[in-house]
Enzyme design. Sequence first.
Site, mmCIF file in Angstrom:
data_model
loop_
_atom_site.group_PDB
_atom_site.id
_atom_site.type_symbol
_atom_site.label_atom_id
_atom_site.label_comp_id
_atom_site.label_asym_id
_atom_site.label_seq_id
_atom_site.Cartn_x
_atom_site.Cartn_y
_atom_site.Cartn_z
ATOM 1 N N GLU A 242 0.878 -1.184 0.000
ATOM 2 C CA GLU A 242 0.000 0.000 0.000
ATOM 3 C C GLU A 242 0.905 1.221 0.000
ATOM 4 O O GLU A 242 1.546 1.509 1.001
ATOM 5 C CB GLU A 242 -0.857 0.039 1.274
ATOM 6 C CG GLU A 242 -1.816 -1.103 1.450
ATOM 7 C CD GLU A 242 -3.058 -0.949 0.594
ATOM 8 O OE1 GLU A 242 -3.215 0.100 -0.066
ATOM 9 O OE2 GLU A 242 -3.843 -1.895 0.566
HETATM 10 P P1 NDP Z 1 8.406 4.882 4.272
HETATM 11 O O1 NDP Z 1 8.325 4.136 3.003
HETATM 12 O O2 NDP Z 1 9.569 5.769 4.510
HETATM 13 O O3 NDP Z 1 8.387 3.869 5.514
HETATM 14 C C1 NDP Z 1 7.339 2.968 5.718
HETATM 15 C C2 NDP Z 1 7.802 1.888 6.671
HETATM 16 O O4 NDP Z 1 8.799 1.082 6.035
HETATM 17 C C3 NDP Z 1 8.445 2.425 7.944
HETATM 18 O O5 NDP Z 1 8.115 1.599 9.032
HETATM 19 C C4 NDP Z 1 9.915 2.320 7.610
HETATM 20 O O6 NDP Z 1 10.721 2.263 8.738
HETATM 21 C C5 NDP Z 1 9.948 1.010 6.874
HETATM 22 N N1 NDP Z 1 11.132 0.800 6.053
HETATM 23 C C6 NDP Z 1 12.038 1.723 5.621
HETATM 24 N N2 NDP Z 1 12.990 1.109 4.854
HETATM 25 C C7 NDP Z 1 12.669 -0.202 4.809
HETATM 26 C C8 NDP Z 1 13.239 -1.345 4.171
HETATM 27 N N3 NDP Z 1 14.334 -1.242 3.420
HETATM 28 N N4 NDP Z 1 12.643 -2.537 4.328
HETATM 29 C C9 NDP Z 1 11.510 -2.657 5.061
HETATM 30 N N5 NDP Z 1 10.924 -1.616 5.698
HETATM 31 C C10 NDP Z 1 11.493 -0.401 5.568
HETATM 32 O O7 NDP Z 1 7.026 5.655 4.392
HETATM 33 P P2 NDP Z 1 6.597 6.715 5.477
HETATM 34 O O8 NDP Z 1 6.697 6.121 6.840
HETATM 35 O O9 NDP Z 1 7.328 7.973 5.188
HETATM 36 O O10 NDP Z 1 5.038 6.864 5.153
HETATM 37 C C11 NDP Z 1 4.549 7.777 4.238
HETATM 38 C C12 NDP Z 1 4.156 7.062 2.964
HETATM 39 O O11 NDP Z 1 3.171 6.092 3.251
HETATM 40 C C13 NDP Z 1 3.524 7.989 1.970
HETATM 41 O O12 NDP Z 1 4.011 7.732 0.673
HETATM 42 C C14 NDP Z 1 2.050 7.625 2.056
HETATM 43 O O13 NDP Z 1 1.335 7.951 0.897
HETATM 44 C C15 NDP Z 1 2.117 6.178 2.315
HETATM 45 N N6 NDP Z 1 0.876 5.696 2.902
HETATM 46 C C16 NDP Z 1 0.090 4.855 2.165
HETATM 47 C C17 NDP Z 1 -1.109 4.414 2.659
HETATM 48 C C18 NDP Z 1 -1.937 3.434 1.895
HETATM 49 O O14 NDP Z 1 -2.745 2.761 2.510
HETATM 50 N N7 NDP Z 1 -1.782 3.301 0.606
HETATM 51 C C19 NDP Z 1 -1.589 4.864 3.972
HETATM 52 C C20 NDP Z 1 -0.686 5.707 4.675
HETATM 53 C C21 NDP Z 1 0.508 6.095 4.125
HETATM 54 P P3 NDP Z 1 11.398 3.629 9.281
HETATM 55 O O15 NDP Z 1 10.283 4.586 9.529
HETATM 56 O O16 NDP Z 1 12.030 3.186 10.525
HETATM 57 O O17 NDP Z 1 12.342 4.103 8.213
#
Ligand code: NDP
Length: 496
Positions: A242
């Site tokens: 997502e």
């Molecule tokens: P990120 O992609 O930066 O991070 C999402 C999660 O993935 C965090 O827990 C992050 O950890 C983790 N992560 C980072 N690197 C890795 C990796 N290499 N492998 C596995 N996990 C990893 O997104 P954001 O947290 O900045 O969230 C915002 C984004 O989420 C926006 O693009 C938004 O549109 C989307 N979003 C989508 C939704 C949907 O349902 N479609 C709903 C809500 C948000 P860490 O934070 O520790 O880096």
Amino acid sequence: MSRAVSQQADEQWFTSLDPRTAEVIGKHRVHSPIEVRAAATRARTAAQWWGGLDHAERKRRLDAWRALILRRLDDIVELVCAETGKPLDDARLELVLVVDHLHWAARNAEKVLRRRRVSPGKLMFNQAATVEYLPMGVVGVIGPWNYPAFTPMGSIAYALAAGNAVVFKPSELTPGVGEWLASTFAEVVPEHPVLTVVTGFGATGAALCRSGVDKVAFTGSTATGKRVMAACAESLTPVLVECGGKDPLIVDSDADLEAAAEAAVWGAMSNAGQTCVGVERVYVVDSVADRFTELVVRRARKLKPGGQATAHLGPITMPEQVGIIRSHIADALDKGGRALVGGLDSVRPPYVEPVVLADVPEDSAAITEETFGPTLTINRVSTVDEAVELANATRYGLGATVFSRSRGPELARRLRCGMVSVNGVVSFAGIASLPFGGVGDSGFGRIHGADGLREFARPQSVTRRRFWAPLQPNTFARANGTLRRLVRLTRLLYRR
Ligand code: NDP
């Protein structure tokens, strides 16, 4: 990311901060890959126990969890506000949705997933065929920070209701919310670690992908989604992805303009624009564009960001996002867009005041990339067909909004995206029975609704012979001419 990391003996810790004040909210472990794998292994034993309970018992536990969340609603609302900086009412709305989805998932899991008979068809009439949706085992959930309770719970609640154990990796910005969810769940399910949390940075999330879980449900950015998929591909672990969006709002010539303007402003600015299904682009038909724009501008000018609980908008939770928001505004203005509300000066970290841009070229970043801030573009189109074409001209395809008195559902159907609200905004997220997810760069797979429950289950088909059929094709001992007779029968049954 600018989190303070400290070392104590062999353990690494990091802090979560209030983005409004930089005050330390909590201290959390940076779980190592070995610890993540151990959590997944413990969850596997828990999954056997939880998956072995019947639906009624799981529902009873999930209902008890819901009741506990409701009793402690003020605590979790406060924690969501502290870790994200969002205003009190935004956090309240988020938790109301959590409760509603948890209720739906628990109530409907049995009906959606239980064994049901299916027709065996004409040729296999001697069989009794059934399909049942069984738990997958352990589901890894990786969540974002913008709705730190609602978004991951879209996976967690449905995965638990389907009989799985869950290992949850919250965003490094909102680890406390994740831990709160797991600790309250443990109060109602103390026997086994059915819902556990691992905290840390991206590496912890990557370790979860490689920990041996049976599925990974990821919500976050498209770039990270691709990394998650690549890591899961190593072990053929299925993934649900997502990601972000660039959701359009279309205003038709017969739209209720007051309602459309209110929806555009709320959809774009609430939660400071940090909503995956937030409104980022408006396409308005020429004949109503002046009036609509005036209504939007009037509303947007009244909104003020701030750190107080009653502010219209909170801060930009992730400091790095501020630069992206600024660059999108700058690019739009450089390419000839006009600022109707705010402009580059609106960016005052950690806050961004509302920005409304008009006539923004379709190739500028404010139109093509996810901005994730309180900004909105308004572009005029000569017909609603042109609006549909431009709305679809994006790599993303998450949600959309249509304001039209006469053509809402027809226009909705032509949009290449997962969800559409007609004459309302983001309404689909609050309807638990509707599947939620996108296409293209917005990802694939569905949370919420019956599809969301099945996403965390493995369908198992079973067919039982009730009696011997007169024709036996599946044996070397079949009589001569069996297949000739079967072909004759097939012709008879299926010739038209
Ligand atoms: P990120 O992609 O930066 O991070 C999402 C999660 O993935 C965090 O827990 C992050 O950890 C983790 N992560 C980072 N690197 C890795 C990796 N290499 N492998 C596995 N996990 C990893 O997104 P954001 O947290 O900045 O969230 C915002 C984004 O989420 C926006 O693009 C938004 O549109 C989307 N979003 C989508 C939704 C949907 O349902 N479609 C709903 C809500 C948000 P860490 O934070 O520790 O880096």
